[in-house]
Design a protein around this motif. Structure first.
Motif, PDB file in Angstrom:
ATOM      1  N   GLU A  90       0.880  -0.975  -0.216  1.00  0.00           N
ATOM      2  CA  GLU A  90       0.358  -0.316  -0.144  1.00  0.00           C
ATOM      3  C   GLU A  90       1.146   1.513  -0.063  1.00  0.00           C
ATOM      4  OE1 GLU A  90      -3.474   1.788   2.654  1.00  0.00           O
ATOM      5  OE2 GLU A  90      -2.681  -0.333   3.048  1.00  0.00           O
ATOM      6  N   TYR A  91       2.144   1.175   0.643  1.00  0.00           N
ATOM      7  CA  TYR A  91       2.957   2.517   0.780  1.00  0.00           C
ATOM      8  C   TYR A  91       3.805   2.193  -0.590  1.00  0.00           C
ATOM      9  CZ  TYR A  91       0.080   2.038   5.617  1.00  0.00           C
ATOM     10  OH  TYR A  91      -0.617   2.244   6.534  1.00  0.00           O
ATOM     11  N   GLY A  92       4.180   1.540  -1.188  1.00  0.00           N
ATOM     12  CA  GLY A  92       5.281   1.132  -1.440  1.00  0.00           C
ATOM     13  C   GLY A  92       7.003   2.057  -0.774  1.00  0.00           C
ATOM     14  N   VAL A  93       7.231   1.192   0.034  1.00  0.00           N
ATOM     15  CA  VAL A  93       8.340   1.045   1.457  1.00  0.00           C
ATOM     16  C   VAL A  93       8.883  -0.162   1.405  1.00  0.00           C
ATOM     17  CG1 VAL A  93       9.357   1.904   3.029  1.00  0.00           C
ATOM     18  CG2 VAL A  93       7.463   3.552   2.314  1.00  0.00           C
ATOM     19  N   ALA A  94       9.879  -0.248   1.105  1.00  0.00           N
ATOM     20  CA  ALA A  94      10.537  -1.726   0.704  1.00  0.00           C
ATOM     21  C   ALA A  94      11.479  -2.133   2.428  1.00  0.00           C
ATOM     22  CB  ALA A  94      12.039  -1.711   0.100  1.00  0.00           C
ATOM     23  N   ARG A  95      10.401  -3.539   2.980  1.00  0.00           N
ATOM     24  CA  ARG A  95      10.535  -3.059   4.432  1.00  0.00           C
ATOM     25  C   ARG A  95      12.380  -3.311   4.485  1.00  0.00           C
ATOM     26  NH1 ARG A  95       6.733  -8.468   4.037  1.00  0.00           N
ATOM     27  NH2 ARG A  95       5.084  -7.088   4.054  1.00  0.00           N
ATOM     28  N   ALA A  96      13.381  -2.917   5.185  1.00  0.00           N
ATOM     29  CA  ALA A  96      14.819  -2.918   6.376  1.00  0.00           C
ATOM     30  C   ALA A  96      14.591  -3.846   7.323  1.00  0.00           C
ATOM     31  CB  ALA A  96      15.029  -1.253   6.129  1.00  0.00           C
TER      32      ALA A  96
ATOM     33  N   VAL B 286      14.427 -13.205   7.140  1.00  0.00           N
ATOM     34  CA  VAL B 286      15.838 -14.187   7.032  1.00  0.00           C
ATOM     35  C   VAL B 286      15.913 -14.635   5.013  1.00  0.00           C
ATOM     36  CG1 VAL B 286      16.812 -16.583   6.864  1.00  0.00           C
ATOM     37  CG2 VAL B 286      16.932 -15.452   8.814  1.00  0.00           C
ATOM     38  N   GLU B 287      14.507 -14.783   4.369  1.00  0.00           N
ATOM     39  CA  GLU B 287      14.123 -14.641   3.508  1.00  0.00           C
ATOM     40  C   GLU B 287      13.540 -13.878   2.367  1.00  0.00           C
ATOM     41  OE1 GLU B 287      10.173 -16.851   3.520  1.00  0.00           O
ATOM     42  OE2 GLU B 287      11.166 -18.943   4.514  1.00  0.00           O
ATOM     43  N   ALA B 288      13.583 -12.663   3.244  1.00  0.00           N
ATOM     44  CA  ALA B 288      13.389 -11.670   2.325  1.00  0.00           C
ATOM     45  C   ALA B 288      15.372 -10.831   2.218  1.00  0.00           C
ATOM     46  CB  ALA B 288      13.000 -10.429   3.000  1.00  0.00           C
ATOM     47  N   GLY B 289      16.360 -11.711   3.180  1.00  0.00           N
ATOM     48  CA  GLY B 289      17.367 -10.906   3.094  1.00  0.00           C
ATOM     49  C   GLY B 289      17.293  -9.380   3.683  1.00  0.00           C
ATOM     50  N   ALA B 290      16.822  -9.351   4.949  1.00  0.00           N
ATOM     51  CA  ALA B 290      16.809  -8.318   5.832  1.00  0.00           C
ATOM     52  C   ALA B 290      16.798  -8.121   7.590  1.00  0.00           C
ATOM     53  CB  ALA B 290      15.110  -8.078   5.138  1.00  0.00           C
ATOM     54  N   VAL B 291      17.694  -9.769   7.376  1.00  0.00           N
ATOM     55  CA  VAL B 291      17.895  -9.746   8.930  1.00  0.00           C
ATOM     56  C   VAL B 291      19.246  -9.569   9.169  1.00  0.00           C
ATOM     57  CG1 VAL B 291      19.300 -11.864   8.568  1.00  0.00           C
ATOM     58  CG2 VAL B 291      17.982 -11.479  10.317  1.00  0.00           C
ATOM     59  N   ASP B 292      19.494  -8.780  10.242  1.00  0.00           N
ATOM     60  CA  ASP B 292      21.304  -8.714  10.686  1.00  0.00           C
ATOM     61  C   ASP B 292      20.886  -8.810  12.147  1.00  0.00           C
ATOM     62  OD1 ASP B 292      19.455  -6.621  12.012  1.00  0.00           O
ATOM     63  OD2 ASP B 292      20.091  -5.083  11.295  1.00  0.00           O
ATOM     64  N   ALA B 293      22.464  -8.553  12.829  1.00  0.00           N
ATOM     65  CA  ALA B 293      22.558  -8.872  14.303  1.00  0.00           C
ATOM     66  C   ALA B 293      21.975  -8.194  14.994  1.00  0.00           C
ATOM     67  CB  ALA B 293      23.745  -8.773  14.433  1.00  0.00           C
ATOM     68  N   VAL B 294      21.291  -7.388  14.936  1.00  0.00           N
ATOM     69  CA  VAL B 294      19.957  -6.179  15.426  1.00  0.00           C
ATOM     70  C   VAL B 294      18.741  -7.021  15.369  1.00  0.00           C
ATOM     71  CG1 VAL B 294      18.895  -4.074  15.963  1.00  0.00           C
ATOM     72  CG2 VAL B 294      21.513  -4.751  15.656  1.00  0.00           C
ATOM     73  N   VAL B 295      18.265  -7.511  14.604  1.00  0.00           N
ATOM     74  CA  VAL B 295      17.240  -7.996  14.366  1.00  0.00           C
ATOM     75  C   VAL B 295      16.903  -9.656  14.980  1.00  0.00           C
ATOM     76  CG1 VAL B 295      15.665  -8.990  12.908  1.00  0.00           C
ATOM     77  CG2 VAL B 295      16.451  -7.063  11.675  1.00  0.00           C
ATOM     78  N   LEU B 296      17.973 -10.559  14.973  1.00  0.00           N
ATOM     79  CA  LEU B 296      17.899 -11.464  15.656  1.00  0.00           C
ATOM     80  C   LEU B 296      18.112 -11.436  17.054  1.00  0.00           C
ATOM     81  CD1 LEU B 296      20.409 -13.765  13.253  1.00  0.00           C
ATOM     82  CD2 LEU B 296      17.632 -13.541  13.490  1.00  0.00           C
ATOM     83  N   GLY B 297      19.074 -10.654  17.757  1.00  0.00           N
ATOM     84  CA  GLY B 297      19.619 -10.062  19.021  1.00  0.00           C
ATOM     85  C   GLY B 297      18.112  -9.741  19.759  1.00  0.00           C
ATOM     86  N   SER B 298      17.194  -8.764  19.639  1.00  0.00           N
ATOM     87  CA  SER B 298      16.113  -8.979  19.763  1.00  0.00           C
ATOM     88  C   SER B 298      14.831  -9.806  19.867  1.00  0.00           C
ATOM     89  CB  SER B 298      15.633  -7.600  19.005  1.00  0.00           C
ATOM     90  OG  SER B 298      14.405  -7.667  19.075  1.00  0.00           O
ATOM     91  N   LEU B 299      15.292 -10.527  19.314  1.00  0.00           N
ATOM     92  CA  LEU B 299      14.332 -12.147  19.508  1.00  0.00           C
ATOM     93  C   LEU B 299      15.119 -12.647  20.315  1.00  0.00           C
ATOM     94  CD1 LEU B 299      11.864 -13.525  18.526  1.00  0.00           C
ATOM     95  CD2 LEU B 299      12.909 -14.834  16.859  1.00  0.00           C
ATOM     96  N   MET B 300      16.468 -12.884  20.490  1.00  0.00           N
ATOM     97  CA  MET B 300      17.221 -13.782  21.261  1.00  0.00           C
ATOM     98  C   MET B 300      16.767 -13.289  22.846  1.00  0.00           C
ATOM     99  SD  MET B 300      18.987 -16.268  21.767  1.00  0.00           S
ATOM    100  CE  MET B 300      20.521 -17.339  20.670  1.00  0.00           C
ATOM    101  N   GLY B 301      17.127 -11.730  22.742  1.00  0.00           N
ATOM    102  CA  GLY B 301      16.111 -10.920  23.798  1.00  0.00           C
ATOM    103  C   GLY B 301      15.658 -11.413  24.624  1.00  0.00           C
ATOM    104  N   ALA B 302      13.996 -11.440  23.618  1.00  0.00           N
ATOM    105  CA  ALA B 302      12.918 -12.134  24.340  1.00  0.00           C
ATOM    106  C   ALA B 302      12.898 -13.634  24.338  1.00  0.00           C
ATOM    107  CB  ALA B 302      11.883 -11.919  22.671  1.00  0.00           C
ATOM    108  N   CYS B 303      13.392 -14.264  24.212  1.00  0.00           N
ATOM    109  CA  CYS B 303      14.256 -15.641  23.967  1.00  0.00           C
ATOM    110  C   CYS B 303      14.373 -15.875  25.675  1.00  0.00           C
ATOM    111  CB  CYS B 303      14.256 -16.469  23.046  1.00  0.00           C
ATOM    112  SG  CYS B 303      13.396 -16.456  21.504  1.00  0.00           S
ATOM    113  N   GLU B 304      15.832 -15.054  25.514  1.00  0.00           N
ATOM    114  CA  GLU B 304      16.047 -14.881  27.225  1.00  0.00           C
ATOM    115  C   GLU B 304      15.057 -15.220  27.975  1.00  0.00           C
ATOM    116  OE1 GLU B 304      20.660 -13.579  28.767  1.00  0.00           O
ATOM    117  OE2 GLU B 304      19.369 -13.278  26.700  1.00  0.00           O
ATOM    118  N   LYS B 305      14.171 -13.966  27.665  1.00  0.00           N
ATOM    119  CA  LYS B 305      13.707 -13.270  29.310  1.00  0.00           C
ATOM    120  C   LYS B 305      12.143 -14.607  29.418  1.00  0.00           C
ATOM    121  CE  LYS B 305      10.403  -9.710  30.336  1.00  0.00           C
ATOM    122  NZ  LYS B 305      10.213  -8.226  29.556  1.00  0.00           N
ATOM    123  N   HIS B 306      12.256 -14.952  28.794  1.00  0.00           N
ATOM    124  CA  HIS B 306      11.086 -16.273  28.859  1.00  0.00           C
ATOM    125  C   HIS B 306      10.902 -17.353  28.696  1.00  0.00           C
ATOM    126  CE1 HIS B 306       8.107 -12.504  28.299  1.00  0.00           C
ATOM    127  NE2 HIS B 306       8.992 -11.882  27.493  1.00  0.00           N
ATOM    128  N   GLY B 307      12.643 -17.610  28.345  1.00  0.00           N
ATOM    129  CA  GLY B 307      13.097 -19.327  28.527  1.00  0.00           C
ATOM    130  C   GLY B 307      11.918 -20.253  27.347  1.00  0.00           C
TER     131      GLY B 307
END
Length: 395
Positions: free
Chosen positions: A280-286, A314-335
C-alpha cells in the motif's frame, strides 16, 4: 603527476560539468573516473573541480584518494581557497579523520564561513556535539554571520546534547540571522528533531505547525519524535493526516509508525502497517522494520510469532544481528528454547564467533529449567574459554 599545459577555461568548465552531473546522480565512482581522465588529458583541476572530486571520494570512503586530492590542491596553491578548504575539511570529517580536519581548520588564521560549516557539521554528525557548539561560538566571535547550513548542524548538536536551554538559544540565533532570509524546510526539520530529542514535543509541534512547505522528512521527524516519547496516539493520528494530505511515507516514516505501535502495545495495528508497507505504501522493508515488529511480539510474549517474522526477514535478506538479537533477548527473558535455538543458529551465520550467543542459550535453558543442557553448554563454553558475564543479554 600533474603537468601544466595550455588549458582553456572552457575545457575545464566542460570537465567540471560532467563530474558535477555524476556527483549529483550519486554515481561517485564515475565522477572520480572522469576526474582521472581529465588529469591524464593534462587539464589542471580548479577550485570547482577539487571540491566535486573530494565529495565523491568521501562518499566512497576513499581516504587514499582524498589525500591525493589534498596533495594536488597544495601543489596548485588551492588548499587555502575557501571552496577547496571547506571541501577538504568536510571530506576528512566524513572519513572519520576529525582531528586532522580540525588541524587543517586551525592552520588557517582566517577561516571563512564554509570551513566553519564543514567542521561544525563534521562534529555534529559523529556525536561530538560540544565541539560543534564551541566551534559555532568561535564563528560568532569572529564576527561571521551563520547561515541555514550552520544552524542545521547547530540544531543537530543541541538535540544530541538534549540541552533545552542550548536549543532555545539556537532557535533565537536562527530568528536573529536566518528567519529574515526565509529558513529552508531542511532547517525547520532540524528544529523539529532538536526539540523532540530534548523531550519537548510540544515545541517541536509548534515549529512543525509554523513550517509552510512540509516535506516527507518534516512529517517523519515529527512522527518519530512523538513515537519515541510514547505519544503513540498522536503519532498515528499524524500519520493518517500525512496520508490524507497526499504525502507518501518513506522508510523513516514507517519506523516511527511501528515504534508508536510497539510503545503502545498495539501488535495487530503494527502488523497491519508492516503488511501494508510494500503493498500500500510502496516502501521496502528494512532490517529496522523487522526488528521493531519482532520486539513488539516479544513484549507481548508472543515469541513464536516473533520467530516467524524473523524467518520472513531471513527469506527477504533483511536480517542482521540487531533483528536476531531482539528476538534472542525475548527468548532469554521468557525461556523460549525452540525459538532460541533457531535464532542461535542464524546468529552463528550472521556473527560467527560471537560468544554471547552461547551465554544467551545457557540462560534460556536455565530459565526453562533444562539444567542438563545448561551444564552441557557450560562445559562446552569452558572448553572454548568462553566467559559468562553476569547479567549478559543480547536484548
Amino acid at each position: 603527476m600533474i603537468t601544466a599545459r595550455a588549458t582553456t577555461t572552457n575545457s575545464v568548465i566542460a570537465w567540471n560539468t560532467i563530474i558535477r552531473s555524476h556527483v549529483r546522480l550519486g554515481d561517485h565512482e564515475t565522477a572520480l573516473s572522469v576526474y582521472l581522465r581529465m588529469i591524464r588529458a593534462a587539464h589542471l583541476p580548479d577550485s570547482y573541480t577539487l571540491p566535486l572530486a573530494l565529495k565523491a571520494s568521501a562518499a566512497l570512503y576513499d581516504s587514499s584518494f582524498s589525500r591525493q586530492l589534498h596533495s594536488t590542491a597544495s601543489k596548485l596553491g588551492l588548499a587555502s581557497h575557501e571552496f577547496v578548504e571547506s571541501a577538504l575539511i568536510s571530506s576528512y570529517a566524513k572519513l572519520g579523520h576529525l582531528d586532522f580536519a580540525s588541524q587543517l581548520f586551525d592552520e588557517n588564521p582566517r577561516p571563512r564561513l564554509g570551513s566553519f560549516n564543514a567542521l561544525i557539521s563534521g562534529f555534529a554528525q559523529v556525536g561530538r556535539s560540544k565541539d560543534a557548539i564551541l566551534t559555532f561560538v568561535r564563528l560568532v566571535n569572529r564576527g561571521l554571520t551563520p547561515d541555514d547550513v550552520t544552524m542545521v548542524s547547530v540544531a543537530s548538536a543541541c538535540g544530541g546534547l538534549g540541552d533545552l536551554d542550548l536549543a532555545s538559544q539556537a532557535h533565537s540565533q536562527i530568528h536573529k540571522w536566518v528567519i529574515p532570509l526565509r529558513p529552508t524546510t531542511y532547517l525547520s526539520n532540524s528544529l523539529v528533531d532538536m526539540y523532540s530529542k530534548c523531550g519537548r514535543t510540544d515545541l517541536a509541534r509548534r515549529v512543525f505547525d509554523e513550517t509552510m512547505n512540509r516535506d516527507v522528512s518534516t512529517w517523519s521527524t515529527m512522527i518519530m519524535g512523538l513515537a519515541t516519547h510514547g505519544e503513540a496516539a498522536h503519532a498515528l493520528e499524524m500519520f493518517e493526516e500525512m496520508r490524507f494530505r497526499g504525502v507518501a511515507p518513506n522508510r523513516v516514516t514507517l519506523i516511527g509508525v511501528l515504534l508508536a505501535c510497539a510503545h503502545a502495545g498495539m501488535v495487530e495495528e503494527g502488523r497491519r502497517h508492516f503488511e501494508a508497507m510494500e503493498r500500500e505504501y510502496g516502501v521496502a522493508r528494512a532490517p529496522q522494520h523487522y526488528g521493531i515488529l519482532i520486539d513488539m511480539y516479544g513484549r507481548a510474549v508472543r515469541i513464536r510469532e516473533g520467530g516467524e517474522v524473523a524467518g520472513e526477514a531471513v527469506e527477504a535478506g533483511a536480517v542482521d544481528a540487531v533483528v536476531l538479537g531482539s528476538l534472542m533477548g525475548a527468548c532469554e527473558k521468557h525461556g523460549e528454547v525452540a525459538v532460541g535455538e533457531w535464532v542461535a543458529a542464524r546468529m552463528e551465520e550472521v556473527e560467527p564467533g560471537n560468544d554471547g550467543i552461547y551465554v544467551a542459550m545457557s540462560n534460556i535453558n536455565a530459565k526453562a529449567g533444562m539444567w542438563g543442557e545448561v551444564e552441557r553448554l557450560r562445559r562446552w563454553m569452558r572448553g572454548r574459554r568462553v566467559s559468562k558475564v553476569p547479567g549478559c543479554s543480547l536484548s
